[in-house]
Enzyme design. Structure first.
Site, PDB file in Angstrom:
ATOM      1  N   GLU A   1     -53.612 -17.865  12.415  1.00  0.00           N
ATOM      2  CA  GLU A   1     -53.074 -18.767  11.324  1.00  0.00           C
ATOM      3  C   GLU A   1     -53.064 -20.458  11.872  1.00  0.00           C
ATOM      4  O   GLU A   1     -53.146 -20.428  13.248  1.00  0.00           O
ATOM      5  CB  GLU A   1     -51.549 -18.685  10.721  1.00  0.00           C
ATOM      6  CG  GLU A   1     -51.836 -17.319  10.162  1.00  0.00           C
ATOM      7  CD  GLU A   1     -50.336 -16.804   9.547  1.00  0.00           C
ATOM      8  OE1 GLU A   1     -50.326 -16.254   8.530  1.00  0.00           O
ATOM      9  OE2 GLU A   1     -49.352 -16.786  10.033  1.00  0.00           O
TER      10      GLU A   1
ATOM     11  N   ASP B   1     -43.542 -23.463   8.532  1.00  0.00           N
ATOM     12  CA  ASP B   1     -44.661 -24.399   9.175  1.00  0.00           C
ATOM     13  C   ASP B   1     -44.339 -25.931   8.872  1.00  0.00           C
ATOM     14  O   ASP B   1     -44.232 -26.312   7.721  1.00  0.00           O
ATOM     15  CB  ASP B   1     -45.921 -24.026   8.822  1.00  0.00           C
ATOM     16  CG  ASP B   1     -46.454 -22.614   8.732  1.00  0.00           C
ATOM     17  OD1 ASP B   1     -45.604 -21.865   9.219  1.00  0.00           O
ATOM     18  OD2 ASP B   1     -47.471 -22.220   8.351  1.00  0.00           O
TER      19      ASP B   1
ATOM     20  N   ARG C   1     -56.898 -20.336   4.755  1.00  0.00           N
ATOM     21  CA  ARG C   1     -56.082 -21.160   4.680  1.00  0.00           C
ATOM     22  C   ARG C   1     -55.792 -21.971   5.743  1.00  0.00           C
ATOM     23  O   ARG C   1     -56.437 -22.022   6.830  1.00  0.00           O
ATOM     24  CB  ARG C   1     -54.699 -20.296   4.143  1.00  0.00           C
ATOM     25  CG  ARG C   1     -54.272 -19.408   5.318  1.00  0.00           C
ATOM     26  CD  ARG C   1     -53.110 -18.639   4.867  1.00  0.00           C
ATOM     27  NE  ARG C   1     -52.308 -17.795   5.883  1.00  0.00           N
ATOM     28  CZ  ARG C   1     -52.670 -16.590   5.605  1.00  0.00           C
ATOM     29  NH1 ARG C   1     -53.207 -16.211   4.603  1.00  0.00           N
ATOM     30  NH2 ARG C   1     -52.171 -15.479   6.419  1.00  0.00           N
TER      31      ARG C   1
ATOM     32  N   MET D   1     -37.225 -23.067   5.450  1.00  0.00           N
ATOM     33  CA  MET D   1     -38.233 -24.014   5.967  1.00  0.00           C
ATOM     34  C   MET D   1     -39.276 -23.125   6.927  1.00  0.00           C
ATOM     35  O   MET D   1     -38.646 -22.583   7.805  1.00  0.00           O
ATOM     36  CB  MET D   1     -37.772 -25.125   6.812  1.00  0.00           C
ATOM     37  CG  MET D   1     -38.781 -26.082   7.176  1.00  0.00           C
ATOM     38  SD  MET D   1     -38.194 -27.499   8.210  1.00  0.00           S
ATOM     39  CE  MET D   1     -37.453 -26.886   9.789  1.00  0.00           C
TER      40      MET D   1
HETATM   41  C1  FRU Z   1     -48.003 -19.492   8.884  1.00  0.00           C
HETATM   42  C2  FRU Z   1     -48.167 -19.226   7.406  1.00  0.00           C
HETATM   43  C3  FRU Z   1     -49.594 -19.981   6.873  1.00  0.00           C
HETATM   44  C4  FRU Z   1     -49.137 -20.225   5.553  1.00  0.00           C
HETATM   45  C5  FRU Z   1     -47.692 -20.437   5.564  1.00  0.00           C
HETATM   46  C6  FRU Z   1     -47.247 -20.040   4.171  1.00  0.00           C
HETATM   47  O1  FRU Z   1     -46.424 -19.180   9.255  1.00  0.00           O
HETATM   48  O2  FRU Z   1     -48.346 -17.929   7.111  1.00  0.00           O
HETATM   49  O3  FRU Z   1     -50.655 -19.385   7.444  1.00  0.00           O
HETATM   50  O4  FRU Z   1     -49.969 -21.071   4.955  1.00  0.00           O
HETATM   51  O5  FRU Z   1     -47.188 -19.758   6.560  1.00  0.00           O
HETATM   52  O6  FRU Z   1     -45.826 -20.397   4.105  1.00  0.00           O
END
Ligand code: FRU
Length: 505
Positions: A205, A22, A152, A20
């Site tokens: 992010e 985010d 994203r 797991m």
């Molecule tokens: C952040 C991230 C996001 C991406 C996701 C992919 O930890 O890199 O930018 O959407 O994790 O699992």
């Protein structure tokens, strides 16, 4: 937690098995909290990214539900957010039976509407309270021209003054937050970019724009949260924030440090190594901002030796803004009231003691592997004083030194004002050279005292300084047998008042 799964937390969300990262789309619907999260249904490493799903009524005890959205041959489901569309602005549900609407990132593979490797924003919706999800027929609903491999992490909130939805996304490698608006969650118009200030690091992010109440007033101010990786204050992944103003189109930060400023001049949500990608719960009670984060760091997350699961969420935190002496608003975190009430429900053990240049064991009542500990430290003449948790029995003889003792060491130095976590001798650490040993923050004493609220839970510690609003979150991997707790003082006298509670089963 049990000897079979010694690092499984009692009061933090973990998947029963598999990877797991985010949190995605946290939402409170009629008193049930839904947590969705980046999840690999097929293994204990990052991959096959899908949205896992768990529910809770108290943000402490979680029930795992079936996987909400699974990776397909065409796309992986990267991070995003969920809103309950109560007014049916999307037309996907009805006012009587509102849809949950998810904005997520399509990370495209083969046979996709955009080139392989590109990322764009898509919609999915649920008409059965998050159990099953349908993808919108016109996906992606938002992409860049030309398509970007790093576009994203949509987070959507309702902007009341303008009566529209606002979405924040990033172009991660350009260090840009992009803002969009929509009246129906399906058609998105560009508003503005936010960039050029703060720590740049490797990637930006999981952005979020939110209003945070100012303590002691009825005012709210705008805050932009940006996770950065690498380049965080504790090394690797970290979360910075900006305070400022949002006029419905543009977010303008105030008092943000320039990109080339030293790390400590930027503003950080957490000073530990393991707090990342946090996002607030949509529709938390009382409209308060409650932040839910992943306890992890991309520097070594994929090497953490937990099994058959990898990844845990931090305790949900309430955010407020204080105005420090210079008048610059500072973000403050405390354990959110719903989980705090549950965590402090067990009977308390109290202890008051003075330590003069040495250490004192705290005994059985404070030797739990998972506990909530409130400490008031009066460092008086000490050069350094603090507490050792999950220590080995050998080191904590009365009057002995804790120097070199195994255990997680939380210490304070009055002369530097530095609060520090030392996990260098706190258990397994050899799985990655990047598993950094020390993390700290400056916290001034208040009336010669430092209050700490420590949430220790099997393999994590969250150290809150309630008066300063600072928090340090670290993972560590102690031996199952190591449960000793002690306090110490070096170079003088220190007073401790401790209240300990086991975490509820
Ligand atoms: C952040 C991230 C996001 C991406 C996701 C992919 O930890 O890199 O930018 O959407 O994790 O699992």
């Amino acid at each position: 937690p049990s000897a079979a799964e010694p690092w499984r937390p009692a009061a933090h969300l973990t998947p029963s098995k598999n990877w797991m990262n985010d949190p995605n789309g946290l939402v409170n619907e009629n008193g049930t909290y839904h947590a969705f999260y980046q999840y690999n249904p097929k293994g204990n490493d990052w991959g096959n990214m899908s949205w896992g799903h768990s529910t809770s009524t108290d943000l402490v005890h979680w029930t795992e539900e079936s996987v909400a959205m699974e990776a397909t041959d065409t796309e992986e489901i990267f991070s995003g957010s969920i809103v309950v569309d109560a007014d049916n602005t999307s037309g996907l549900g009805s006012k009587d039976e509102p849809a949950m609407v998810a904005l997520y990132t399509s990370a495209y593979k083969d046979n996709a509407p955009l080139p392989k490797g590109s990322q764009a924003q898509s919609v999915a919706y649920s008409l059965d309270h998050g159990r099953t999800w349908k993808k919108h027929r016109d996906n992606p609903v938002l992409n860049l021209e030309p398509a970007s491999p790093n576009f994203r992490d949509p987070k959507v909130t309702w902007y009341e003054p303008g009566q529209y939805w606002v979405m924040t996304t990033v172009v991660a490698d350009d260090h840009v937050v992009k803002l969009y608006k929509s009246t129906d969650l399906l058609h998105w118009d560009f508003l503005s970019d936010f960039s050029g200030v703060g720590a740049q690091g490797g990637l930006w992010e999981m952005p979020e724009l939110l209003e945070v109440p100012v303590e002691g007033s009825t005012e709210r101010r705008w805050v932009m949260l940006v996770s950065i990786n690498p380049g965080g204050i504790a090394g690797g992944s970290g979360m910075q924030y900006f305070t400022g103003d949002f006029d419905g189109v543009t977010f303008r930060s105030e008092g943000a440090a320039p990109p080339d400023a030293p790390l400590q001049d930027h503003q950080w949500v957490d000073y530990g190594a393991d707090f990342y990608a946090a996002t607030t719960i949509s529709a938390a009670p009382g409209g308060k901002p409650v932040l839910f984060g992943w306890m992890g760091n991309w520097d070594y997350a994929q090497k953490m030796p937990t099994t058959p699961w990898r990844g845990a969420m931090a305790i949900p935190r309430e955010l407020t803004l204080s105005t420090d002496d210079g008048g610059k608003p500072a973000l403050r975190s405390s354990i959110a009231s719903v989980p705090a009430a549950v965590l402090s429900s067990e009977p308390a053990s109290e202890r008051r003691l003075e330590v003069d240049d040495g250490s004192q064991p705290l005994g059985e009542a404070f030797s739990s592997r998972s506990q909530l500990l409130d400490v008031e430290l009066k460092p008086d003449g000490a050069a350094e004083a603090g507490i050792v948790l999950r220590g080995s029995a050998a080191g904590s003889a009365p009057g002995g030194s804790t120097e070199g003792q195994d255990g997680l060491r939380i210490s304070y130095q009055p002369h530097s004002g530095n609060l520090r976590i030392d996990r260098s001798a706190a258990g397994t650490a050899n799985f990655s050279a990047k598993f950094s040993p020390y993390h700290g923050a400056k916290v001034p004493l208040v009336d010669g005292k430092l209050k700490l609220r420590i949430l220790l839970d099997s393999s994590s510690v969250e150290v809150f300084a309630p008066d300063q609003g600072v928090v340090i979150t670290d993972l560590f991997l102690p031996k199952w047998a190591d449960t000793d707790a002690s306090v110490f003082s070096d170079g003088g006298n220190a007073g401790f008042t401790l209240t300990g509670r086991n975490l509820p089963a």
